[in-house]
Design an enzyme around this catalytic site. Structure first.
Site, mmCIF file in Angstrom:
data_model
loop_
_atom_site.group_PDB
_atom_site.id
_atom_site.type_symbol
_atom_site.label_atom_id
_atom_site.label_comp_id
_atom_site.label_asym_id
_atom_site.label_seq_id
_atom_site.Cartn_x
_atom_site.Cartn_y
_atom_site.Cartn_z
ATOM 1 N N TYR A 76 14.940 -52.002 57.573
ATOM 2 C CA TYR A 76 14.685 -50.647 57.085
ATOM 3 C C TYR A 76 14.358 -49.522 58.795
ATOM 4 O O TYR A 76 14.498 -49.757 58.842
ATOM 5 C CB TYR A 76 13.391 -50.841 56.452
ATOM 6 C CG TYR A 76 11.790 -51.477 57.409
ATOM 7 C CD1 TYR A 76 11.449 -50.057 57.643
ATOM 8 C CD2 TYR A 76 11.716 -52.852 58.036
ATOM 9 C CE1 TYR A 76 9.920 -50.226 58.216
ATOM 10 C CE2 TYR A 76 11.065 -52.826 58.349
ATOM 11 C CZ TYR A 76 10.434 -51.892 59.158
ATOM 12 O OH TYR A 76 8.611 -52.260 59.548
ATOM 13 N N VAL A 95 -17.490 -59.575 64.124
ATOM 14 C CA VAL A 95 -18.452 -60.472 63.147
ATOM 15 C C VAL A 95 -18.319 -61.305 64.372
ATOM 16 O O VAL A 95 -17.090 -61.506 64.223
ATOM 17 C CB VAL A 95 -17.783 -59.850 61.827
ATOM 18 C CG1 VAL A 95 -18.724 -61.290 61.145
ATOM 19 C CG2 VAL A 95 -18.125 -59.410 60.985
ATOM 20 N N HIS A 107 -0.599 -49.705 63.080
ATOM 21 C CA HIS A 107 0.465 -49.881 63.885
ATOM 22 C C HIS A 107 2.064 -50.158 62.773
ATOM 23 O O HIS A 107 3.208 -49.943 63.217
ATOM 24 C CB HIS A 107 0.693 -50.998 65.303
ATOM 25 C CG HIS A 107 0.593 -52.427 64.358
ATOM 26 N ND1 HIS A 107 2.214 -53.371 63.211
ATOM 27 C CD2 HIS A 107 0.382 -53.469 64.642
ATOM 28 C CE1 HIS A 107 1.976 -54.417 63.315
ATOM 29 N NE2 HIS A 107 0.709 -54.777 63.834
ATOM 30 N N GLU A 133 -2.285 -85.693 22.944
ATOM 31 C CA GLU A 133 -2.032 -86.028 24.756
ATOM 32 C C GLU A 133 -2.852 -86.663 24.517
ATOM 33 O O GLU A 133 -4.235 -87.055 24.508
ATOM 34 C CB GLU A 133 -3.326 -84.291 24.776
ATOM 35 C CG GLU A 133 -2.167 -82.735 24.668
ATOM 36 C CD GLU A 133 -3.104 -82.152 25.366
ATOM 37 O OE1 GLU A 133 -4.241 -82.026 26.073
ATOM 38 O OE2 GLU A 133 -2.437 -80.714 25.216
ATOM 39 N N HIS A 137 6.727 -59.018 63.508
ATOM 40 C CA HIS A 137 8.231 -58.867 62.625
ATOM 41 C C HIS A 137 8.355 -57.308 63.856
ATOM 42 O O HIS A 137 7.467 -56.677 64.523
ATOM 43 C CB HIS A 137 8.246 -58.097 61.707
ATOM 44 C CG HIS A 137 7.775 -57.146 61.092
ATOM 45 N ND1 HIS A 137 6.835 -56.415 61.126
ATOM 46 C CD2 HIS A 137 8.839 -55.777 60.353
ATOM 47 C CE1 HIS A 137 7.279 -55.185 60.590
ATOM 48 N NE2 HIS A 137 7.971 -54.885 60.294
ATOM 49 N N TYR A 180 -9.543 -74.639 20.004
ATOM 50 C CA TYR A 180 -9.510 -73.883 21.465
ATOM 51 C C TYR A 180 -9.813 -72.185 20.954
ATOM 52 O O TYR A 180 -10.589 -71.435 20.275
ATOM 53 C CB TYR A 180 -7.915 -73.457 20.749
ATOM 54 C CG TYR A 180 -6.521 -72.506 21.334
ATOM 55 C CD1 TYR A 180 -6.577 -72.862 23.134
ATOM 56 C CD2 TYR A 180 -6.695 -71.444 21.562
ATOM 57 C CE1 TYR A 180 -5.039 -72.040 23.065
ATOM 58 C CE2 TYR A 180 -5.962 -70.126 22.169
ATOM 59 C CZ TYR A 180 -5.454 -70.450 23.075
ATOM 60 O OH TYR A 180 -4.804 -69.411 23.764
ATOM 61 N N TRP A 192 -0.804 -54.804 51.823
ATOM 62 C CA TRP A 192 0.020 -53.896 53.090
ATOM 63 C C TRP A 192 -0.656 -52.123 52.833
ATOM 64 O O TRP A 192 -0.725 -52.146 51.576
ATOM 65 C CB TRP A 192 1.411 -54.242 52.640
ATOM 66 C CG TRP A 192 2.399 -54.922 53.062
ATOM 67 C CD1 TRP A 192 1.589 -56.999 53.765
ATOM 68 C CD2 TRP A 192 4.054 -56.094 52.985
ATOM 69 N NE1 TRP A 192 2.440 -57.380 53.985
ATOM 70 C CE2 TRP A 192 3.361 -57.136 53.560
ATOM 71 C CE3 TRP A 192 5.147 -54.798 52.810
ATOM 72 C CZ2 TRP A 192 4.408 -57.533 53.554
ATOM 73 C CZ3 TRP A 192 6.317 -55.687 53.234
ATOM 74 C CH2 TRP A 192 5.768 -57.145 52.924
ATOM 75 N N ASP A 244 -7.544 -69.238 28.537
ATOM 76 C CA ASP A 244 -7.481 -70.087 27.612
ATOM 77 C C ASP A 244 -7.204 -71.767 28.294
ATOM 78 O O ASP A 244 -7.206 -71.800 28.589
ATOM 79 C CB ASP A 244 -6.651 -69.736 27.265
ATOM 80 C CG ASP A 244 -4.674 -70.459 27.179
ATOM 81 O OD1 ASP A 244 -4.438 -69.942 28.442
ATOM 82 O OD2 ASP A 244 -4.145 -70.684 26.502
#
Length: 849
Positions: A276, A171, A52, A677, A222, A563, A382, A576
């Site tokens: 649009y 389903v 549609h 920390e 819409h 690290y 989309w 990371d």
């Protein structure tokens, strides 16, 4: 295909719309066998939004991934002969929109779309002669935009795919045993399967519920209307690739008939009025987002009947004739009649309120779910991006490396596990979906913040922060301060080092951010890291498990910190992390906030052997970053532990007490200054803040927000997951080779051996503007004359170095210090110079003091 469904399949795809068909096609292209696709509707006109939808494809987006997937889709479908490349024009009816269209040019240039152009009003009407030239200030033209013939494209996918397709198959359930999917139950029989893909878009929430998942997929209506034939278009010769009379069509046949007629002129947008349009042969199709958000209960998505297409509702005249959009003062009818006077007084031959879906952040939902192994999602996509995301998912499923022909892609912003635990609550994601709908054509400001569903996640410091005038931003549901009004007095102190910022780049910024940055460099600040997450990894084999997933050597002594990165099979960066070893088989892995806990924690959970326990402690610990040259003096006042440089060296960890609060202290800093920390159980958080705050008053301790953190980390060249690094970059390109130990056997090592040997094609590179203190925004092109070299991934003003900084991935031949380039942003072209990193404290003396 008719007949009974098979009793088993290697892969079952639920949904035969644009996305499901794309996934099936691309799996076939990769050689996957035994793929079954089921859909509740007839084939190829399934009754979903794919048939549609008017099929308009505007490719340009601020998101690189959205732009890349759109362009891939347009090329694929053009080659298939089911795409009308008529071009696309976005018009401006305001100066603000003309500025927006300039950004369109910059994003298109940055991401490689061909020949983006700004048009004058007269040039717009050369392409679109029915547009009222007096109503517009100009336009943006993308010549490869256009329209996909939805029914023809679905038929092409089905014919080209090796998969078996079954329509009229609903389903009813999923068999999820032992945390993995084993079968799909349908009204025509059970299909045992090795893996399953949910490509049900409008029904995404409902199908997720069958598997026990709360997927945040909000259906919204819409409007679209097709006028009666117009004399002004009588000479049009539209493409008509299919005869809809050859197919079973749910509901109103007029919609399918109208959508099958192609455009003969560029597709258009009037975003100032959320509209649009395109031609349908000798008629004009008028699409409107210009009405209040018409959300649909995701549990109430029904099924097709002979009289109704389930994803189409009756056209609501009041939303066409009245101004109901909260940000628009004209009705769709009036705005269209002003822009396209030929539509005034015309009747409609087909109308609909079509349903499609939004997520809380407006991006797709892709990837394998952590909660259910082998259950994959391809939702909230989309037509515009469907080919690209089908390609990405198929590559991800087959090779472990999500890619497009242009190369690996970033997945942090689309991953199914990126959302916080609250996002699956229906009121939340439906409301946020409504907000995304409202903003589709709005001009969204930099750092824009939502105003609904706030205060969901608050750190134990929230009350203190509120009292200090915190400007809260939301990330992953957490309220995180961006700056503090209590630090306004610092602006005068550092006025000479804080340049004025103007224009679009200055929106939602404060000079207090710069003052907090400079204060932290000279004194001591407290930064709330509670939105960051800790992941406890322990048990027999924990060290071997982490050594396999981590690129760095994490088999270190207890009390040491490493690290490291997590990579996929292709050597691209999945995360990371900071790895802290606490005992022989006990580790704490720390990662950022936002989407990191779900994605990074999920990676560890999915791959852990039975003997290893992985616990993602999202919100279980409250954390303060204590940073600045006076941080040691302050911390030593409140603990008996030795925090001297010798007793607590850089990148080490200790369990200590801060006052009477038990803390895991890490000697690490994300701002390039001495600091720690301090990770404490959440229930101790308020006392932790009070203890440090009270002890540091004579040291001028201050709170510090996220704005200062961003500028400080860019001065040091520290990377940010989802911005500078993601699964589209490898460690060597990202300048993180130091976090890769090629002597260990980790996932992605083989691929990285080749990159290391040949050298990366591009490198993440710092630039500074030569003659400007303006801030450069992300997604803007880096140029060598007319040639686009790359794009800015992050930019800010470096208050300590006194220069505007931009980071960009550039071809390796341009990445040497001293190379001159240009950066385009907001219509201005800035001269810039490639620099060595880090820009601040290159000898690292401050952080190691």
């Amino acid at each position: 295909m008719s007949g009974d469904v098979p009793s088993s399949a290697a892969t079952v795809i639920v949904g035969a719309g644009a996305v499901g068909c794309s996934v099936a096609y691309h799996l076939s292209e990769l050689g996957a066998e035994d793929v079954v696709v089921v859909d509740q509707g007839p084939l190829p006109v399934t009754g979903g939004s794919s048939t549609h939808a008017p099929g308009i494809m505007f490719q340009t987006s601020p998101s690189k991934l959205q732009t890349k997937t759109a362009h891939y889709t347009s090329r694929l479908l053009k080659d298939a002969g089911v795409y009308d490349e008529v071009g696309g024009i976005e018009v401006a009816r305001s100066e603000e929109r003309m500025d927006f269209l300039q950004r369109r040019v910059e994003h298109a240039t940055a991401y490689g779309l061909p020949d983006p152009q700004l048009l004058s009003p007269a040039e717009v009407t050369e392409y679109l002669p029915l547009v009222n030239e007096e109503e517009i200030l100009g336009g943006y033209y993308s010549p490869t935009d256009g329209r996909v013939d939805g029914i023809a494209a679905l038929r092409w996918y089905i014919e080209q795919s090796n998969a078996d397709f079954y329509g009229h198959t609903s389903v009813t359930d999923f068999d999820v045993s032992g945390g993995e999917i084993t079968a799909v139950e349908t009204d025509r029989g059970r299909i045992d399967c090795g893996r399953c893909v949910l490509a049900t878009n409008n029904w995404g929430y409902k199908t997720g519920q069958l598997a026990g998942l709360d997927l945040p997929i909000a259906p919204v209506e819409h409007q679209y209307a097709v006028t009666e034939p117009l004399p002004e278009l009588a000479d049009a010769e539209p493409t008509a690739r299919v005869d809809t009379g050859d197919f079973e069509v749910p509901g109103d046949h007029r919609i399918a008939d109208a959508m099958s007629r192609g455009p003969t002129r560029p597709v258009g947008r009037d975003q100032d009025n959320s509209l649009y349009f395109r031609t349908h042969g000798d008629s004009i199709g008028l699409g409107s987002y210009n009405h209040e958000s018409l959300t649909v209960d995701p549990d109430a998505m029904g099924e097709n009947t002979e009289r109704r297409q389930a994803s189409v509702r009756d056209f609501t005249d009041e939303h066409w004739e009245r101004a109901t959009h909260p940000d628009r003062d004209k009705s769709p009818k009036r705005a269209f009649e002003e822009l396209l006077p030929v539509t005034e007084g015309k009747s409609f031959e087909a109308t609909e309120n079509g349903i499609f879906v939004f997520t809380p952040d407006g991006m797709p939902v892709l990837g394998e779910t952590n909660a259910v192994d082998d259950l994959w999602t391809a939702l909230a996509i989309w037509w515009t991006h469907s080919g690209g995301y089908g390609k990405i998912l198929a590559e991800w499923m087959e090779t472990g490396v999500p890619t497009l022909p242009s190369g690996p892609v970033e997945t942090g912003g689309i991953h199914v596990d990126r959302f916080g635990p609250h996002a699956g609550e229906k009121d939340y994601f439906v409301d946020r979906g409504a907000t995304q709908y409202r903003q589709v054509y709005n001009i969204v400001e930099p750092r824009w913040q939502p105003d609904d569903h706030r205060g969901l996640r608050r750190s134990p410091f929230y009350a203190q922060q509120e009292a200090l005038g915190a400007e809260f931003y939301q990330a992953g549901g957490w309220e995180t301060p961006q700056w503090y009004e209590s630090n306004a007095d610092l602006v005068d102190r550092y006025a000479d080092a804080i340049p004025d910022q103007e224009g679009w780049q200055a929106v939602n910024r404060s000079p207090i951010e710069g003052a907090e940055h400079l204060h932290t460099r000279e004194h001591v600040s407290m930064f709330d890291m509670t939105s960051f997450s800790s992941i406890v990894v322990e048990g027999t084999g924990a060290v071997d498990f982490l050594q396999r997933l981590c690129t760095n050597d994490v088999d270190v002594d207890a009390g040491q910190v490493r690290y490291s990165l997590l990579c996929n099979e292709g050597g691209q960066i999945l995360a990371d992390v900071t790895v802290v070893r606490l005992g022989p088989e006990e580790f704490v892995v720390t990662t950022g906030g936002g989407n990191s806990p779900g994605i990074h924690g999920g990676r560890l959970e999915q791959h852990a052997p039975e003997t290893v326990s992985v616990t993602v402690e999202e919100g279980a610990r409250s954390t303060i970053g204590l940073w600045g040259p006076k941080s040691r003096l302050l911390l030593q006042r409140v603990t008996d532990a030795d925090v001297s440089a010798e007793g607590f060296p850089y990148f080490s960890a200790k369990r200590i007490y801060v006052g009477d609060v038990p803390v895991l202290a890490l000697r690490v800093s994300y701002v390039g200054e001495l600091g720690w920390e301090l990770w404490a159980p959440t229930e101790y958080g308020s006392r932790l803040w009070e203890t440090l705050w009270e002890a540091g008053q004579d040291l001028d301790v201050r709170p510090m927000g996220g704005g200062a953190l961003e500028s400080m980390r860019l001065e040091k060249g520290y990377r940010l997951w989802g911005t500078d690094i993601d699964s589209d970059a490898d460690p060597f390109s990202a300048g993180l080779g130091f976090a890769v130990d090629m002597d260990t056997d980790f996932v992605g090592r083989e691929a990285l051996t080749e990159v290391q040997a040949s050298g990366p094609d591009s490198r993440l590179t710092p630039l500074t503007l030569d003659d400007s203190t303006d801030v450069v925004l992300g997604g803007r092109p880096v140029l060598d004359g007319d040639e686009s070299l790359g794009y800015v991934v992050a930019g800010d003003y470096g208050y300590s170095v006194g220069e505007s900084i931009a980071y960009a991935y550039l071809p390796s031949e341009y990445a040497d210090a001293g190379t001159a380039v240009q950066v385009m942003c907001e219509g201005a072209t800035y001269d810039a110079t490639v620099r060595d990193e880090p820009l601040f404290d290159a000898g690292r003396s401050k952080i190691r003091r």
